[in-house]
Design a protein around this motif. Structure first.
Motif, PDB file in Angstrom:
ATOM      1  N   TYR A  57     -20.761  19.011 -18.673  1.00  0.00           N
ATOM      2  CA  TYR A  57     -21.676  19.507 -19.695  1.00  0.00           C
ATOM      3  C   TYR A  57     -21.969  18.428 -20.725  1.00  0.00           C
ATOM      4  CZ  TYR A  57     -23.229  21.875 -23.944  1.00  0.00           C
ATOM      5  OH  TYR A  57     -23.911  22.225 -25.083  1.00  0.00           O
ATOM      6  N   GLN A  58     -23.238  18.259 -21.063  1.00  0.00           N
ATOM      7  CA  GLN A  58     -23.673  17.371 -22.139  1.00  0.00           C
ATOM      8  C   GLN A  58     -24.634  18.154 -23.031  1.00  0.00           C
ATOM      9  OE1 GLN A  58     -22.611  14.321 -22.878  1.00  0.00           O
ATOM     10  NE2 GLN A  58     -21.232  14.308 -21.106  1.00  0.00           N
ATOM     11  N   PRO A  59     -24.386  18.205 -24.354  1.00  0.00           N
ATOM     12  CA  PRO A  59     -25.257  18.972 -25.238  1.00  0.00           C
ATOM     13  C   PRO A  59     -26.717  18.534 -25.127  1.00  0.00           C
ATOM     14  CG  PRO A  59     -23.273  18.293 -26.395  1.00  0.00           C
ATOM     15  CD  PRO A  59     -23.256  17.586 -25.082  1.00  0.00           C
ATOM     16  N   GLY A  60     -27.605  19.524 -25.025  1.00  0.00           N
ATOM     17  CA  GLY A  60     -29.027  19.243 -24.967  1.00  0.00           C
ATOM     18  C   GLY A  60     -29.542  18.845 -23.609  1.00  0.00           C
ATOM     19  N   GLN A  61     -28.660  18.737 -22.628  1.00  0.00           N
ATOM     20  CA  GLN A  61     -29.074  18.339 -21.285  1.00  0.00           C
ATOM     21  C   GLN A  61     -28.779  19.469 -20.313  1.00  0.00           C
ATOM     22  OE1 GLN A  61     -27.384  14.568 -20.140  1.00  0.00           O
ATOM     23  NE2 GLN A  61     -27.756  13.647 -22.154  1.00  0.00           N
ATOM     24  N   SER A  62     -29.690  19.709 -19.405  1.00  0.00           N
ATOM     25  CA  SER A  62     -29.553  20.787 -18.441  1.00  0.00           C
ATOM     26  C   SER A  62     -29.156  20.223 -17.081  1.00  0.00           C
ATOM     27  CB  SER A  62     -30.871  21.562 -18.326  1.00  0.00           C
ATOM     28  OG  SER A  62     -30.759  22.599 -17.369  1.00  0.00           O
ATOM     29  N   SER A  63     -28.039  20.710 -16.586  1.00  0.00           N
ATOM     30  CA  SER A  63     -27.589  20.335 -15.240  1.00  0.00           C
ATOM     31  C   SER A  63     -26.846  21.527 -14.645  1.00  0.00           C
ATOM     32  CB  SER A  63     -26.659  19.116 -15.298  1.00  0.00           C
ATOM     33  OG  SER A  63     -25.443  19.433 -15.936  1.00  0.00           O
ATOM     34  N   PRO A  64     -26.809  21.651 -13.319  1.00  0.00           N
ATOM     35  CA  PRO A  64     -26.099  22.786 -12.713  1.00  0.00           C
ATOM     36  C   PRO A  64     -24.641  22.866 -13.139  1.00  0.00           C
ATOM     37  CG  PRO A  64     -27.487  21.690 -11.093  1.00  0.00           C
ATOM     38  CD  PRO A  64     -27.511  20.823 -12.313  1.00  0.00           C
ATOM     39  N   ALA A  65     -23.973  21.711 -13.203  1.00  0.00           N
ATOM     40  CA  ALA A  65     -22.563  21.721 -13.607  1.00  0.00           C
ATOM     41  C   ALA A  65     -22.404  22.177 -15.046  1.00  0.00           C
ATOM     42  CB  ALA A  65     -21.963  20.326 -13.421  1.00  0.00           C
ATOM     43  N   GLY A  66     -23.275  21.671 -15.924  1.00  0.00           N
ATOM     44  CA  GLY A  66     -23.184  22.049 -17.324  1.00  0.00           C
ATOM     45  C   GLY A  66     -23.513  23.512 -17.552  1.00  0.00           C
ATOM     46  N   GLN A  67     -24.502  24.023 -16.828  1.00  0.00           N
ATOM     47  CA  GLN A  67     -24.881  25.426 -16.966  1.00  0.00           C
ATOM     48  C   GLN A  67     -23.769  26.361 -16.522  1.00  0.00           C
ATOM     49  OE1 GLN A  67     -28.515  25.709 -14.744  1.00  0.00           O
ATOM     50  NE2 GLN A  67     -29.795  24.911 -16.403  1.00  0.00           N
ATOM     51  N   LEU A  68     -22.913  25.915 -15.635  1.00  0.00           N
ATOM     52  CA  LEU A  68     -21.771  26.718 -15.213  1.00  0.00           C
ATOM     53  C   LEU A  68     -20.579  26.516 -16.139  1.00  0.00           C
ATOM     54  CD1 LEU A  68     -20.405  28.566 -13.128  1.00  0.00           C
ATOM     55  CD2 LEU A  68     -19.811  26.497 -11.830  1.00  0.00           C
ATOM     56  N   ALA A  69     -20.354  25.279 -16.595  1.00  0.00           N
ATOM     57  CA  ALA A  69     -19.162  24.971 -17.386  1.00  0.00           C
ATOM     58  C   ALA A  69     -19.198  25.635 -18.757  1.00  0.00           C
ATOM     59  CB  ALA A  69     -19.023  23.456 -17.539  1.00  0.00           C
ATOM     60  N   LEU A  70     -20.348  25.604 -19.426  1.00  0.00           N
ATOM     61  CA  LEU A  70     -20.409  26.115 -20.793  1.00  0.00           C
ATOM     62  C   LEU A  70     -20.055  27.596 -20.877  1.00  0.00           C
ATOM     63  CD1 LEU A  70     -20.960  25.617 -23.767  1.00  0.00           C
ATOM     64  CD2 LEU A  70     -23.400  25.973 -23.316  1.00  0.00           C
ATOM     65  N   PRO A  71     -20.663  28.498 -20.106  1.00  0.00           N
ATOM     66  CA  PRO A  71     -20.262  29.912 -20.209  1.00  0.00           C
ATOM     67  C   PRO A  71     -18.829  30.164 -19.768  1.00  0.00           C
ATOM     68  CG  PRO A  71     -21.850  29.595 -18.430  1.00  0.00           C
ATOM     69  CD  PRO A  71     -21.820  28.324 -19.212  1.00  0.00           C
ATOM     70  N   LEU A  72     -18.331  29.366 -18.808  1.00  0.00           N
ATOM     71  CA  LEU A  72     -16.943  29.551 -18.393  1.00  0.00           C
ATOM     72  C   LEU A  72     -15.973  29.263 -19.530  1.00  0.00           C
ATOM     73  CD1 LEU A  72     -16.830  28.063 -14.765  1.00  0.00           C
ATOM     74  CD2 LEU A  72     -16.521  30.452 -15.440  1.00  0.00           C
ATOM     75  N   VAL A  73     -16.179  28.136 -20.216  1.00  0.00           N
ATOM     76  CA  VAL A  73     -15.254  27.752 -21.281  1.00  0.00           C
ATOM     77  C   VAL A  73     -15.505  28.577 -22.537  1.00  0.00           C
ATOM     78  CG1 VAL A  73     -14.452  25.828 -22.713  1.00  0.00           C
ATOM     79  CG2 VAL A  73     -15.069  25.430 -20.321  1.00  0.00           C
ATOM     80  N   TYR A  74     -16.771  28.907 -22.799  1.00  0.00           N
ATOM     81  CA  TYR A  74     -17.109  29.654 -24.014  1.00  0.00           C
ATOM     82  C   TYR A  74     -16.704  31.121 -23.922  1.00  0.00           C
ATOM     83  CZ  TYR A  74     -19.955  32.044 -27.521  1.00  0.00           C
ATOM     84  OH  TYR A  74     -20.380  32.843 -28.550  1.00  0.00           O
ATOM     85  N   ALA A  75     -16.876  31.749 -22.764  1.00  0.00           N
ATOM     86  CA  ALA A  75     -16.699  33.198 -22.657  1.00  0.00           C
ATOM     87  C   ALA A  75     -15.543  33.612 -21.753  1.00  0.00           C
ATOM     88  CB  ALA A  75     -17.992  33.839 -22.151  1.00  0.00           C
ATOM     89  N   VAL A  76     -15.455  33.038 -20.543  1.00  0.00           N
ATOM     90  CA  VAL A  76     -14.446  33.492 -19.587  1.00  0.00           C
ATOM     91  C   VAL A  76     -13.045  33.079 -20.034  1.00  0.00           C
ATOM     92  CG1 VAL A  76     -13.661  33.356 -17.202  1.00  0.00           C
ATOM     93  CG2 VAL A  76     -16.118  33.457 -17.704  1.00  0.00           C
TER      94      VAL A  76
END
Length: 428
Positions: A381-400
């Motif tokens: 994940y990199q702030p402000g950048q969209s990537s499949p890995a980042g789109q999965l990592a952020l909700p996992l760490v933020y919510a799950v």
């Protein structure tokens, strides 16, 4: 003979210092790094090390400060001295004399002073409130009411501390230092009035009947207290579950929801819901006990936050509902652990050292939550950048991950109840 039960205005006066203490804490934790980077050009890596070292010192010193508070004879003088030091150090944080000292060095010195003064005030304050039932002899009603006042004022301080400095920092850099100076002055006035209210209007400082033993004896007392010790692991896990999404909320709102302009609304509704929920949790605790209410708050938090990982761009009203529900659950997290801890401390033992341990764990959770940023970077994940890995990592760490930590806290709290932990019922 029992003393008369504290009046509502005495408990409100006791709770008032929670407002300025929260006003000071949030800008120091969240906004000071951006301030020094924006105004003084201090490198982010250097700022990170300074902030980490100061927070580590702040975390480790709390049990020592608690032990010293228990041994103080003139605690009111130290409260006044701590208030003066905190007011001065907080103001100095935003007025670095760059012609005399490097900004990073000034920041390090002022952070250490501000953290130390804040810990002195906060631990004394928590210990003060923990003895209200013992003083009044009216069951747990004074403790629950005092906690509700303290956390309610504190939530108002969080709302102010999360909005006013952020608004100032978003304005013209030429005016930031000047306006933060006025904010610091307002903070100092509020802190002074709140401490004076505590010293003159609140129920008196609860002196213990016995002298405080040597620090080794205090450590043995705390370790031997099974009711208190069994609260520590659930408290740490739960604190991490709260601190982790707080650290990543702005990233989630900006990149996952693509609603950066609504961040103030979301954060404000979260804290307002917590403040509104405090009276409800207090009433429920008087009827069912603080332990049952803390469990209920954890269950509500898990149920409301679990679906956050499924949200995407534009899901703003769903996220708003989640903020309201999770904020309501936060009221239980804020009030119930300190009530349970206070009830677990024997009346003949000094309380400040116990609360020094609790504040250590809370600050350790804040420090650990900072590791979520390198964890996200490692996951792509990199702030402000969209990537499949980042789109999965952020909700996992933020919510799950927070939901998993909250569930572990709930399970360990259930296991801690295998032997009696005081169920708080009002006998007033």
């Amino acid at each position: 003979m029992n003393l008369a039960a504290p009046r509502w205005w005495q408990l409100a006066a006791y709770g008032l210092p929670g407002l300025p203490l929260a006003m000071a804490a949030l800008p120091v934790y969240v906004q000071v790094a951006a301030y020094y980077h924006q105004l003084h050009g201090t490198e982010l890596a250097l700022l990170g090390w300074v902030m980490f070292a100061a927070r580590l010192l702040d975390t480790l010193q709390d049990p020592c400060i608690g032990y010293l508070i228990d041994r103080l004879r003139h605690v009111k003088r130290w409260l006044l001295a701590g208030a003066l030091l905190l007011g001065a150090a907080f103001a100095a944080l935003w007025q670095a004399p760059t012609a005399l000292l490097a900004p990073a060095l000034w920041l390090a010195i002022m952070l250490c002073l501000a953290y130390s003064a804040h810990s002195l005030l906060n631990i004394t304050y928590l210990a003060w409130g923990s003895r209200l039932p013992a003083q009044a002899g009216h069951g747990t009603a004074p403790l629950l009411s005092a906690t509700a006042w303290r956390e309610g004022w504190g939530l108002l301080g969080l709302i102010i501390g999360s909005t006013v400095p952020a608004t100032i920092l978003s304005q013209s850099p030429a005016q930031v230092a000047y306006r933060m100076g006025w904010y610091s002055l307002a903070f100092a006035v509020l802190l002074g009035l709140a401490v004076l209210a505590l010293l003159t209007l609140a129920p008196p400082w609860p002196a213990t009947a016995q002298a405080t033993p040597h620090w080794r004896g205090v450590a043995r007392q705390i370790w031997a207290n099974q009711n208190f010790r069994r609260l520590l692991l659930p408290y740490l896990l739960n604190s991490c579950a709260v601190a982790l999404p707080a650290t990543l909320a702005l990233f989630f709102i900006s990149d996952q929801l693509q609603a950066a302009g609504l961040a103030g609304l979301f954060l404000g509704s979260y804290f307002v819901a917590a403040a509104a929920g405090l009276p409800l949790w207090t009433r429920l605790a008087r009827r069912y006990g603080a332990l049952a209410c803390w469990r209920g708050g954890m269950l509500l938090a898990i149920a409301s936050f679990a679906g956050t990982a499924l949200l995407g761009p534009g899901d703003v009203w769903q996220y708003e509902l989640i903020c309201i529900a999770a904020g309501t659950a936060l009221g239980a997290d804020l009030a119930m652990p300190s009530v349970l801890a206070a009830r677990a401390i024997p009346a003949e033992q000094a309380a400040a050292a116990y609360f020094g341990v609790l504040t250590l764990l809370g600050k350790l959770a804040l420090a650990l939550s900072g590791l979520s940023l390198p964890l996200l970077a490692m996951l792509g994940y990199q702030p402000g950048q969209s990537s499949p890995a980042g789109q999965l990592a952020l909700p996992l760490v933020y919510a799950v991950l927070p939901c998993a930590l909250k569930l572990l806290a709930l399970l360990t709290l259930h296991r801690a109840d295998s032997e009696p932990v005081p169920q708080l019922r009002s006998t007033a």
